[in-house]
Design a protein around this motif. Structure first.
Motif, short mmCIF file in Angstrom:
data_model
loop_
_atom_site.label_atom_id
_atom_site.label_comp_id
_atom_site.label_asym_id
_atom_site.label_seq_id
_atom_site.Cartn_x
_atom_site.Cartn_y
_atom_site.Cartn_z
N ILE A 154 9.78 -8.97 -12.96
CA ILE A 154 9.73 -7.56 -13.34
C ILE A 154 11.11 -6.93 -13.50
O ILE A 154 11.21 -5.81 -14.00
CB ILE A 154 8.91 -6.75 -12.31
CG1 ILE A 154 9.55 -6.79 -10.92
CG2 ILE A 154 7.47 -7.26 -12.27
CD1 ILE A 154 8.82 -5.96 -9.88
N ALA A 156 15.05 -5.63 -12.10
CA ALA A 156 15.45 -4.58 -11.17
C ALA A 156 16.80 -4.02 -11.60
O ALA A 156 17.76 -4.78 -11.74
CB ALA A 156 15.56 -5.12 -9.74
N SER A 209 12.58 3.86 0.13
CA SER A 209 11.39 4.70 -0.04
C SER A 209 10.80 4.55 -1.44
O SER A 209 9.58 4.49 -1.61
CB SER A 209 11.73 6.17 0.23
OG SER A 209 12.11 6.36 1.57
N ALA A 210 11.68 4.48 -2.44
CA ALA A 210 11.20 4.31 -3.82
C ALA A 210 10.53 2.95 -4.00
O ALA A 210 9.50 2.84 -4.66
CB ALA A 210 12.36 4.46 -4.79
N ILE A 211 11.11 1.91 -3.40
CA ILE A 211 10.52 0.58 -3.47
C ILE A 211 9.16 0.60 -2.80
O ILE A 211 8.16 0.09 -3.35
CB ILE A 211 11.44 -0.46 -2.81
CG1 ILE A 211 12.73 -0.62 -3.60
CG2 ILE A 211 10.72 -1.81 -2.70
CD1 ILE A 211 13.79 -1.45 -2.89
N ARG A 212 9.09 1.19 -1.62
CA ARG A 212 7.83 1.25 -0.88
C ARG A 212 6.76 1.98 -1.70
O ARG A 212 5.60 1.57 -1.74
CB ARG A 212 8.05 1.96 0.46
CG ARG A 212 6.81 1.98 1.35
CD ARG A 212 7.05 2.76 2.62
NE ARG A 212 8.12 2.18 3.43
CZ ARG A 212 9.31 2.74 3.62
NH1 ARG A 212 9.58 3.92 3.09
NH2 ARG A 212 10.22 2.14 4.37
N GLY A 213 7.16 3.04 -2.37
CA GLY A 213 6.20 3.82 -3.15
C GLY A 213 5.64 3.08 -4.34
O GLY A 213 4.58 3.45 -4.85
N SER A 214 6.36 2.05 -4.80
CA SER A 214 5.89 1.30 -5.98
C SER A 214 4.98 0.14 -5.62
O SER A 214 4.44 -0.52 -6.51
CB SER A 214 7.10 0.77 -6.76
OG SER A 214 7.76 -0.27 -6.04
N ILE A 215 4.82 -0.13 -4.33
CA ILE A 215 4.04 -1.28 -3.89
C ILE A 215 2.61 -0.83 -3.56
O ILE A 215 2.42 0.04 -2.70
CB ILE A 215 4.68 -1.94 -2.64
CG1 ILE A 215 6.09 -2.42 -2.97
CG2 ILE A 215 3.82 -3.10 -2.15
CD1 ILE A 215 6.87 -2.92 -1.76
N PRO A 216 1.60 -1.38 -4.23
CA PRO A 216 0.23 -0.97 -3.95
C PRO A 216 -0.16 -1.04 -2.48
O PRO A 216 -0.92 -0.20 -1.99
CB PRO A 216 -0.61 -1.92 -4.80
CG PRO A 216 0.28 -2.24 -5.96
CD PRO A 216 1.66 -2.31 -5.38
N ASN A 249 3.57 -10.34 -2.32
CA ASN A 249 4.37 -9.15 -2.68
C ASN A 249 3.62 -7.84 -2.55
O ASN A 249 4.12 -6.80 -3.02
CB ASN A 249 4.92 -9.32 -4.11
CG ASN A 249 3.83 -9.41 -5.15
OD1 ASN A 249 2.93 -8.59 -5.21
ND2 ASN A 249 3.91 -10.44 -6.00
N ASP A 252 2.99 -5.83 -5.85
CA ASP A 252 4.11 -5.30 -6.63
C ASP A 252 4.20 -5.96 -8.00
O ASP A 252 4.66 -5.36 -8.96
CB ASP A 252 5.40 -5.53 -5.84
CG ASP A 252 6.57 -4.76 -6.41
OD1 ASP A 252 6.35 -3.73 -7.07
OD2 ASP A 252 7.72 -5.18 -6.19
#
Length: 255
Positions: A154, A156, A209-216, A249, A252
């Motif tokens: 994906i 980064a 926080s942004a990474i966490r928010g993108s993970i289902p 993942n 993600d």
């Protein structure tokens, strides 16, 4: 280490980059499953961390040894495998896990930073694999498990060199699997999602926080979430997995 139980009794494993994070936990899990484990570290400054991993394994009844090598250096990889051959009669599992991370936009990337990331991840995987294959061929058995990343699929921003190296490891693993397909030697990848390891220590909280928010799944992985994939690929149950990539993942990336 999760609930997965495999029997690696009598097997010998080398885990590169095993002083912390995923590598250290894979080494512990292999030892707990009965393997004799070589804990690789890149240089003297990391010896204490490697020794602590070994001591922890021995305290719980496992068998482990430290072995030094910067995996991007051919002479050091050769010396590491010579040490292993001197101490053991065989090698059964190679985990190419050594890696480093560095963030910069492409226009700010130096050649030195780009090359160093590629050397540790990709060249290191090649050099260790090349030394392990004759051992595996001689005994007609072996497991090669390469650490990739879901970011190879994906991308980064700020990590073009890292994602390029991980994508190259995926491609290398597939070609390797085709070359050795008629032997009882397997080559596969694990592509972890974002995981709480020391590699993320310098990443700002807002980025985490942004990474966490993108993970289902709504969270970053703990190391225990990742280790089972390595245990499975090292086990007899994975004998028919060739050139595959397992990616714990949290949703993600769907591979």
């Amino acid at each position: 280490m999760g609930s997965l139980s495999v029997d690696l009794t009598g097997q010998v494993a080398l885990v590169t980059g095993a002083t912390s994070g995923i590598g250290a936990e894979v080494a512990r899990a292999f030892a707990a499953s009965g393997a004799r484990v070589f804990v690789n570290y890149p240089g003297p400054s990391c010896y204490d961390d490697a020794a602590a991993v070994v001591a922890g394994i021995e305290e719980t009844g496992g068998s482990a040894s430290c072995v030094e090598a910067d995996v991007s250096r051919e002479d050091q990889v050769d010396a590491m495998f010579a040490q292993i051959a001197q101490r053991e009669e065989r090698l059964d599992i190679l985990v190419n896990n050594a890696g480093i991370a560095h963030s910069a936009p492409i226009e700010a990337l130096t050649v030195e930073h780009f090359q160093r990331v590629m050397d540790v991840h990709l060249l290191g995987t090649f050099l260790c694999t090349r030394k392990a294959l004759p051992l595996f061929y001689a005994q007609n058995s072996g497991r090669i498990i390469n650490t990739a990343s879901q970011l190879a699929y994906i991308g980064a921003p700020g990590f073009a060199h890292y994602t390029a190296a991980k994508g190259a490891i995926l491609s290398f693993t597939r070609s390797l699997a085709l070359e050795i397909g008629d032997r009882e030697v397997t080559a596969n990848c694990v592509a972890p999602g974002a995981t709480m390891t020391p590699m993320l220590a310098d990443v700002p909280d807002e980025v985490i926080s942004a990474i966490r928010g993108s993970i289902p799944a709504g969270r970053l992985a703990e190391v225990d979430d990742i280790v089972g994939a390595y245990l499975f690929l090292a086990s007899d149950a994975a004998a028919h997995f060739r050139g595959q990539c397992l990616s714990p993942n949290g949703g993600d990336a769907f591979l």
